[in-house]
Design an enzyme around this catalytic site. Sequence first.
Site, PDB file in Angstrom:
ATOM      1  N   GLU A 193       9.546  78.037  56.032  1.00 39.32           N
ATOM      2  CA  GLU A 193      10.896  77.893  56.573  1.00 39.32           C
ATOM      3  C   GLU A 193      10.871  77.218  57.949  1.00 39.32           C
ATOM      4  OE1 GLU A 193      13.064  81.536  56.390  1.00 39.32           O
ATOM      5  OE2 GLU A 193      12.791  81.731  54.226  1.00 39.32           O
ATOM      6  N   VAL A 210      14.516  84.577  45.944  1.00 41.54           N
ATOM      7  CA  VAL A 210      15.699  84.611  45.083  1.00 41.54           C
ATOM      8  C   VAL A 210      16.157  83.195  44.749  1.00 41.54           C
ATOM      9  CG1 VAL A 210      18.110  85.338  44.929  1.00 41.54           C
ATOM     10  CG2 VAL A 210      16.426  86.846  46.011  1.00 41.54           C
ATOM     11  N   ARG A 217      25.336  83.415  46.363  1.00 36.53           N
ATOM     12  CA  ARG A 217      25.039  84.840  46.163  1.00 36.53           C
ATOM     13  C   ARG A 217      26.320  85.664  46.136  1.00 36.53           C
ATOM     14  NH1 ARG A 217      19.343  86.367  49.080  1.00 36.53           N
ATOM     15  NH2 ARG A 217      18.434  84.285  49.105  1.00 36.53           N
ATOM     16  N   HIS A 223      18.865  75.637  58.669  1.00 38.97           N
ATOM     17  CA  HIS A 223      17.733  76.370  58.124  1.00 38.97           C
ATOM     18  C   HIS A 223      17.264  75.627  56.866  1.00 38.97           C
ATOM     19  CE1 HIS A 223      15.782  80.456  57.183  1.00 38.97           C
ATOM     20  NE2 HIS A 223      15.405  79.635  56.223  1.00 38.97           N
ATOM     21  N   GLU A 255       8.851  80.678  59.735  1.00 43.20           N
ATOM     22  CA  GLU A 255       8.001  81.678  59.097  1.00 43.20           C
ATOM     23  C   GLU A 255       7.640  81.210  57.699  1.00 43.20           C
ATOM     24  OE1 GLU A 255      10.260  85.272  58.825  1.00 43.20           O
ATOM     25  OE2 GLU A 255      11.601  84.503  57.292  1.00 43.20           O
ATOM     26  N   GLY A 293      14.561  89.786  57.078  1.00 43.91           N
ATOM     27  CA  GLY A 293      15.890  90.220  56.668  1.00 43.91           C
ATOM     28  C   GLY A 293      16.839  90.519  57.802  1.00 43.91           C
ATOM     29  N   GLY A 294      16.525  90.004  59.001  1.00 41.73           N
ATOM     30  CA  GLY A 294      17.424  90.204  60.128  1.00 41.73           C
ATOM     31  C   GLY A 294      17.217  91.500  60.889  1.00 41.73           C
ATOM     32  N   LYS A 343      12.558  88.918  68.295  1.00 42.04           N
ATOM     33  CA  LYS A 343      12.257  89.165  66.883  1.00 42.04           C
ATOM     34  C   LYS A 343      11.128  90.170  66.724  1.00 42.04           C
ATOM     35  CE  LYS A 343      13.404  84.582  64.969  1.00 42.04           C
ATOM     36  NZ  LYS A 343      12.810  83.439  64.219  1.00 42.04           N
ATOM     37  N   ARG A 403       5.906  84.929  48.836  1.00 42.59           N
ATOM     38  CA  ARG A 403       6.370  85.497  47.566  1.00 42.59           C
ATOM     39  C   ARG A 403       7.318  84.509  46.904  1.00 42.59           C
ATOM     40  NH1 ARG A 403      11.621  86.847  48.848  1.00 42.59           N
ATOM     41  NH2 ARG A 403      12.010  87.328  51.039  1.00 42.59           N
TER      42      ARG A 403
END
Length: 311
Positions: free
Chosen positions: A224, A244, A287, A157, A237, A113-114, A107, A241
């Site tokens: 998370e 969504v 989504r 997750h 992580e 965002g991957g 990582k 903020r």
Amino acid sequence: GPPPGADSYLNVPAILSAIEITDADAVHPGYGFLAENAAFAEICANYGVRFIGPSSEAIRLMGDKIEARRAVQKVKVPVVPGSDGAVVEEEEGLRVAKEIGFPVIVKAAAGGGGRGMKIVHSPASFINAFLTAQSEALSAFGVPDVYIEKYFDIARHIEVQVMGDRHGNVIHLGDRDCSIQRRHQKLIEESPAPALPARVRNRLWKAAVDAAVGVNYDSVGTVEFLYVPDGEFHFLEMNTRIQVEHTVTEMVTGIDIVREQIRIADGKKLRYAQKDVPLRGHAIEVRINAEDPETFLPFPGPIQTCIFPGG
């Protein structure tokens, strides 16, 4: 500014000009772009404008995935087994990966965002994946730092919504399951997380609050975790903020999270103690992505036709 993000939502001089023209006294950075940019938060402070989000120190600390791991370990929050800091050389990375045990995931330290993320199932494919992750990290985030973690093929997750003020108060607003993803991007989020033992749920909540308290967190944010089949969970992580999927939490708590975020930025105390947070019902968010129907690559543009499924 014009449509490209670099010319509008990421254009700090243009944003500062808009602040001056409108005589604004605060800036809400939204979901992305500058929402987790510590330098922008500092610029706002120096400019005499409230940044509606956490302190620049918290953003910087939790935005560095390696330092975030170290910070939460200090308050006894379990983390995914992994390297102790950034790994620079591919041979060192291979040694660490063998110690952890394959499969592993490489990582980007400043990632999200991957991007800069590679799953590796065997030593034979490690070095190529490691170098690719470094290259992607440098391109996306300006630094090539990567670290290595154990990869769990079967895991959920789970994230916890937290809220802290500038007076030392921190609470949680329950949890969300965001396990259904594609290319490391969330597709379905629901609250509360289904089929989660009460014992585990309570420990998750406590770990999330402990993590936020440990870094003096003073806004809304999300901690998370990975929940694995043996019943254990590990810190992944923290998103410093509004996210969504915060709306599903609003549905089950009845709390306007954005409103509270603005109040916190204005220096006010939390209006809720933990015992006052209601958790009622169930909410799911799905989504909708603009993608090419054959390649599934992003395909933005004007919507010509829209047919919603019935039932």
